[in-house]
Write an enzyme that holds these catalytic residues in place. Sequence first.
Site, PDB file in Angstrom:
ATOM      1  N   GLY A  51      24.220  68.838   1.265  1.00  0.00           N
ATOM      2  CA  GLY A  51      23.628  70.021   0.643  1.00  0.00           C
ATOM      3  C   GLY A  51      22.169  70.195   1.027  1.00  0.00           C
TER       4      GLY A  51
ATOM      5  CB  SER B  17      18.967  64.386   2.705  1.00  0.00           C
ATOM      6  OG  SER B  17      19.902  65.340   3.158  1.00  0.00           O
TER       7      SER B  17
ATOM      8  CG  HIS C 135      24.035  79.122  18.308  1.00  0.00           C
ATOM      9  ND1 HIS C 135      25.260  78.540  18.513  1.00  0.00           N
ATOM     10  CD2 HIS C 135      23.322  78.222  17.582  1.00  0.00           C
ATOM     11  CE1 HIS C 135      25.276  77.345  17.932  1.00  0.00           C
ATOM     12  NE2 HIS C 135      24.122  77.127  17.352  1.00  0.00           N
TER      13      HIS C 135
ATOM     14  CG  HIS D 191      21.351  70.009  11.829  1.00  0.00           C
ATOM     15  ND1 HIS D 191      21.260  69.009  12.763  1.00  0.00           N
ATOM     16  CD2 HIS D 191      22.094  70.980  12.403  1.00  0.00           C
ATOM     17  CE1 HIS D 191      21.926  69.360  13.856  1.00  0.00           C
ATOM     18  NE2 HIS D 191      22.425  70.551  13.668  1.00  0.00           N
TER      19      HIS D 191
ATOM     20  N   PRO E 256      29.194  70.051  12.724  1.00  0.00           N
ATOM     21  CG  PRO E 256      29.439  72.326  12.301  1.00  0.00           C
ATOM     22  CD  PRO E 256      28.543  71.175  12.042  1.00  0.00           C
TER      23      PRO E 256
ATOM     24  CG  ASN F  99      18.892  63.592  16.173  1.00  0.00           C
ATOM     25  OD1 ASN F  99      18.603  64.040  17.269  1.00  0.00           O
ATOM     26  ND2 ASN F  99      18.809  62.318  15.911  1.00  0.00           N
TER      27      ASN F  99
ATOM     28  NE  ARG G 127      20.790  72.176  16.536  1.00  0.00           N
ATOM     29  CZ  ARG G 127      20.617  70.939  16.997  1.00  0.00           C
ATOM     30  NH1 ARG G 127      19.398  70.498  17.239  1.00  0.00           N
ATOM     31  NH2 ARG G 127      21.657  70.172  17.212  1.00  0.00           N
TER      32      ARG G 127
END
Length: 326
Positions: free
Chosen positions: A74, A78, A193, A68, A163, A93, A64
């Site tokens: 990209g 970050s 998932h 993210h 999303p 988050n 995950r």
Amino acid sequence: MASHNLAAVLALALLCLFAVPSLGALQVGFYRGKCNSTDVEATIKSIVAGRFARDRSIVPALLRLHFHDCFVRGCDASILLDGSGTEKTAPPNLSVRGYDLIDQAKAALEAKCPGVVSCSDIIAVATRDAVVLGGGSQYMYAVQTGRRDGNISVALDALRNLPADSLTATQAVAAFRAKGLSATDTVLLLGGHTVGITHCSVILNRLYNYNGSGKPDPTMDPNLVSVLKARCPQRSTVDNSVVLDQATPNNVDNSYYKQIMAKKGILRVDQNIALETVTNGTVKALATGALNFPTLFGNAMVKMGAIQVLTGTQGQIRKYCRVVKK
Ligand code: HEM
Ligand SMILES: *[C@@H]1O[C@H](CO)[C@@H](O)[C@H](O)[C@H]1NC(C)=O
Ligand SMILES: *[C@@H]1O[C@H](CO)[C@@H](O)[C@H](O)[C@H]1NC(C)=O
Ligand SMILES: *[C@@H]1O[C@H](CO)[C@@H](O)[C@H](O)[C@H]1NC(C)=O
Ligand SMILES: *[C@@H]1O[C@H](CO)[C@@H](O)[C@H](O)[C@H]1NC(C)=O
Ligand SMILES: *[C@@H]1O[C@H](CO)[C@@H](O)[C@H](O)[C@H]1NC(C)=O
């Protein structure tokens, strides 16, 4: 094979060897020979394996985290940056984890070769290793490296790019297409998932008041609705967790697709990709094994790992993954 054919093949192979490591492109094994005698990927792998032995949930945590990171500005790490107003603090988050493992790997590598290995590559390599630990050797894929780290992290970007759980399949495909990924990639990557959890707060509407109807989501198996209602009481002070793959929650495998075909998708988007025409053929092929999930998932992860990357002299190599180097 005739010898001139062999020569042609060799020439082509050589050409590829020299063509691939061109400046500014990701490649397999970017760090080979770049950290003195230390094998960078082996160092990361041993740290992931050590954690996995104690805590299998490092697999969903890293998957995950990587997703993210790549979907927001990209794959530039970050998401790791600390500070008020950074991506980390944005509501989608919800419980992204694994930061400490990245810190651990970064510290180990900085001790061997300071300023060489990017935080974004550590995320990508660690995620690949975690997937293999969670799924077995058939999930091995040739992870690319050569990313550099970005120096900007804005919470609003996370809100705009991540999303929502309630997307239709068509909307999910559009969100992935905006990142250069296909409908098939969307289905494959949602296969992430197959491990991990969500929280009751995310799915309460599907259980009790779907789209304002006062009833459960009709696309969810009624037995699953009962099971989840017990786990997620309507008025509760604790936000319990619910596993995303009800059959084999800890294994990386294709059971997620079998589950959603049996109306046992947990998030609305999970269920929707099994229902809509844009994606249901791929879902079925992955569930039955007509399409090979282990191989194709790796290919899709490589594509996701290349979204808007910084390479060559772009960006920077951080010293600490949580802080931009000045
Ligand atoms: C349309 C795309 C996607 C949506 C809407 C979505 C949404 C979500 C949501 C809402 C959660 C639960 C968060 C929580 O309650 O704490 C979650 C968990 C998770 N997602 Fe996704 N996701 C998407 C795509 C992906 C992709 C592409 C991957 C990786 C390849 C991924 C991997 C995971 C994993 C492993 C978890 C479990 C995390 C854990 O157990 O800590 N997701 N996702
Ligand atoms: C993630 O978002 C939630 C709000 O949903 C916030 O309370 C939390 O502090 C954020 N996490 C981090 C690490 O900032
Ligand atoms: C190799 O190790 C030396 C001594 O630890 C270190 O100073 C140097 O930066 C390392 N080389 C690279 C390429 O990191
Ligand atoms: C949700 O409810 C609205 C209004 O009743 C309706 O127009 C819409 O089609 C419903 N959407 C779904 C996905 O059920
Ligand atoms: C996909 O969904 C459409 C529309 O509901 C249906 O006609 C079609 O048979 C489905 N395809 C598969 C492979 O299930
Ligand atoms: C941050 O990135 C921008 C654009 O890539 C660059 O111009 C700037 O010098 C960078 N700043 C730092 C502190 O690295």
